[in-house]
Write a protein that holds these residues in place. Sequence first.
Motif, short mmCIF file in Angstrom:
data_model
loop_
_atom_site.label_atom_id
_atom_site.label_comp_id
_atom_site.label_asym_id
_atom_site.label_seq_id
_atom_site.Cartn_x
_atom_site.Cartn_y
_atom_site.Cartn_z
N ALA A 1 0.91 -1.14 0.06
CA ALA A 1 0.05 -0.16 0.04
C ALA A 1 0.99 1.10 -0.11
O ALA A 1 1.99 1.15 0.54
CB ALA A 1 -0.94 0.04 1.26
N LEU A 2 0.42 2.17 -0.82
CA LEU A 2 1.08 3.49 -0.86
C LEU A 2 0.01 4.66 -0.84
O LEU A 2 -0.94 4.52 -1.49
CB LEU A 2 1.92 3.58 -2.16
CG LEU A 2 2.95 5.09 -2.16
CD1 LEU A 2 4.14 5.06 -1.36
CD2 LEU A 2 3.28 5.34 -3.71
N GLY A 3 0.00 5.69 -0.10
CA GLY A 3 -0.88 6.68 -0.11
C GLY A 3 -0.53 7.82 0.85
O GLY A 3 0.52 8.01 1.09
N LEU A 4 -1.78 8.33 1.04
CA LEU A 4 -1.76 9.83 1.69
C LEU A 4 -2.57 9.66 2.98
O LEU A 4 -3.85 9.22 2.76
CB LEU A 4 -1.99 11.00 0.99
CG LEU A 4 -1.07 11.22 -0.03
CD1 LEU A 4 -1.58 12.25 -1.00
CD2 LEU A 4 0.31 11.82 0.19
N VAL A 5 -2.02 10.17 4.30
CA VAL A 5 -2.98 9.96 5.29
C VAL A 5 -3.28 11.76 5.57
O VAL A 5 -2.45 12.43 5.93
CB VAL A 5 -2.31 9.41 6.58
CG1 VAL A 5 -3.37 9.55 7.72
CG2 VAL A 5 -2.21 7.82 6.42
N LEU A 6 -4.55 11.91 5.57
CA LEU A 6 -4.99 13.29 6.16
C LEU A 6 -4.42 13.69 7.38
O LEU A 6 -4.52 13.01 8.52
CB LEU A 6 -6.48 13.75 5.85
CG LEU A 6 -6.70 14.22 4.31
CD1 LEU A 6 -6.41 13.08 3.25
CD2 LEU A 6 -8.17 14.60 4.27
N LYS A 7 -3.86 15.12 7.80
CA LYS A 7 -3.54 15.36 9.21
C LYS A 7 -4.91 15.43 9.64
O LYS A 7 -6.07 15.71 9.22
CB LYS A 7 -3.13 16.62 9.01
CG LYS A 7 -1.51 16.46 8.10
CD LYS A 7 -1.04 17.78 8.17
CE LYS A 7 0.33 17.94 7.29
NZ LYS A 7 1.07 19.23 7.24
N GLU A 8 -4.94 15.09 11.03
CA GLU A 8 -6.02 15.04 11.99
C GLU A 8 -7.05 16.39 11.70
O GLU A 8 -8.21 16.02 11.55
CB GLU A 8 -5.61 14.93 13.27
CG GLU A 8 -6.70 14.53 14.25
CD GLU A 8 -6.32 14.49 15.82
OE1 GLU A 8 -7.25 14.12 16.49
OE2 GLU A 8 -5.21 14.47 16.03
N LYS A 9 -6.52 17.47 11.75
CA LYS A 9 -7.65 18.38 11.63
C LYS A 9 -8.20 18.65 10.11
O LYS A 9 -9.14 19.73 9.98
CB LYS A 9 -7.02 19.74 11.96
CG LYS A 9 -5.65 20.35 11.28
CD LYS A 9 -5.29 21.62 11.61
CE LYS A 9 -4.04 22.11 10.77
NZ LYS A 9 -3.37 23.11 11.39
N HIS A 10 -7.86 18.02 9.25
CA HIS A 10 -8.26 18.24 8.00
C HIS A 10 -8.87 16.68 7.39
O HIS A 10 -9.21 16.69 6.23
CB HIS A 10 -7.04 18.37 7.08
CG HIS A 10 -6.32 19.70 7.06
ND1 HIS A 10 -6.94 20.94 7.12
CD2 HIS A 10 -4.96 19.88 7.69
CE1 HIS A 10 -5.83 21.88 7.39
NE2 HIS A 10 -4.94 21.18 7.55
N GLN A 11 -9.12 15.94 8.37
CA GLN A 11 -9.85 14.71 7.96
C GLN A 11 -11.38 15.03 7.80
O GLN A 11 -12.04 15.09 8.64
CB GLN A 11 -9.44 13.78 9.20
CG GLN A 11 -8.13 13.41 9.08
CD GLN A 11 -7.51 12.24 10.31
OE1 GLN A 11 -8.76 11.92 11.01
NE2 GLN A 11 -6.63 11.80 10.18
#
Length: 611
Positions: free
Chosen positions: A212-222
Amino acid sequence: MQWLGRKNRIWVVGLLAIFASGCSTWDLPWNPLDRRAQSPDEEVAIGGKTKIVGDLSVPYGLFPLQVEGVGLISGLQGTGSDPAPSGQRSVLLEDMKARSVRRPSKVLASNSTALVLVRGVLRPGIQKGDRFDLEVRVPSRSDTTNLRGGWLLETRMSELAVMGDQQLRKGNLWGFAEGPVLIDPTVDVEKNPVHATRGVILGTGHCSKTRALGLVLKEKHQNVRNAAMIEKAINLRFHRMEGGIQEGVAKAINDKYIELTVHPRYKENVERYMQVVRAIAIRESTVRRAERIALLEEQLADPTMARNAAKQLEAIGREACDPLKRALASEHLDVRFFAAESLAYLDKTEAAEPLGQVARTEPAFRVFALTALSAMNDYAAYEQLVQLLDVESAETRYGAFRAIWLMNPRDPKIHAEIIHKQFALHSLPSKGSPMVHVTRNTRPEVVLFGDNQRFVTPLLMEAGPRIRVSSEGNDRVAVSRFAPNEPDQKRIVSSRVDEVIRAVGELGGTYPDVVQMLSEAKEKNILLGRFEVDLLPKAGRKYHRQLADKSETDESGMDELDVEEEPESKSWWDRLSKPEWSGSDSDDLDQTDSKETGEATIASKEKEPSA
């Protein structure tokens, strides 16, 4: 106001209150006529700065993933041993029983077999079906003395960890591995016997699923809106063809995680791919983009800011090509390089010549220049690489060969002859000095730079435990195989290096056998050309701008600049000298540092973050 309904009265009262406060209707944020207030740029800009993907998210999956297994080496010449009772032995016995091996304990007791610990590292973005290298070694307190000539039987490669009861626990299965063991040919095993019990197996690990390769949104932008905007922005910049249909590389799985597919142009440089993806603007008007391109062009002219500016222009795409092309005329070599590198990933012909020049003259950028050239789908890039095959710098020549192979493994210029389904033999006409190159990573291959190299006769050398190479008259060589319970075999060939290698392969010789023979030939001075092992250009070298005018290179491919290596650029052999493994015995196998790998070894995190 009695004639107004209840809802209408509320609206009227609200409007009267607004007018009474001195505001006009054009100040209302929801006014559909105020395009400036509704501009997407206002939503994605902070302090006048365009918001990019990296402002809202962090990368996921860029850490190396370590997989391990307990395997069995066969074909040893009395140097194996019966492993002592341990967690590893129990795991191997269970695996052998599952494979319906008859009398597994007796097989383990033979001195022609040895229990070994196997480790591989799955690179970020590795795809299902891709190959990876393996390291093998015997456990501590083992009586096995030498793995030379051995063959690793099929081994399951999983995430492993040692639990509180000192027993091995398996995590996700990631693939399978088998193949011949290559012992370091440059080490005297009589002086350093430990090296005889450690080796590598090249390119035979078979990955059974995609990482898996991806992006995790920062907490305040989820939130779903941000995930959808990022998905759209990335897919406007990157797409790929799947079954004749154009598809984006990004897919928002939920409000926290966006899955990425590696774009084919960045397959060999996943880290750069992620950097460029994170530099993509989320929403940007044409006017604002033009302003940002102008600003980035100014930054590109400054050597201290050029690297980052080039990548941001690369993230914009074809609209930003002109500033990059203009930067190719800079007086600063590093500015020219960063601009050419980004143009290469945009597949622009103008990148080829400056990258070829950098590969010739600047070791600090050489590996990146060759990688960028290999990513291009342009004949100008191919021409530059072909020309580099003839330079005197050995690492540049081999780096150019590897880049051409990445472009097209079947290219006639580097035609590969597969020897006995064991390894590749490449014989290249070259104007440079004769050189034989072997590798101990990625794939088993022998590359001859100069297609008419010969051994000096008379000669006598070994190719593994069963094959002997000796003189047979004038300029003739006999390659003979002697094995228990088998008829003797013999081939008579000329003293040409490629013909002797073919004969060894025909008699069942493996890649490690050929490497041993060539190493011995060099030691005995019967191989006249250079003999090099893993002479690939390396990352981590420092570029000194004040010395950039010194471009003469010596025979090793290193110029007069002060060049340093990163600690991570160790060879397989260096890393084998102090392994960090999981396992059932703390003296045998140390648990992997989770800070280095970025994940727990048993509870796999190779899944998308859940909602």
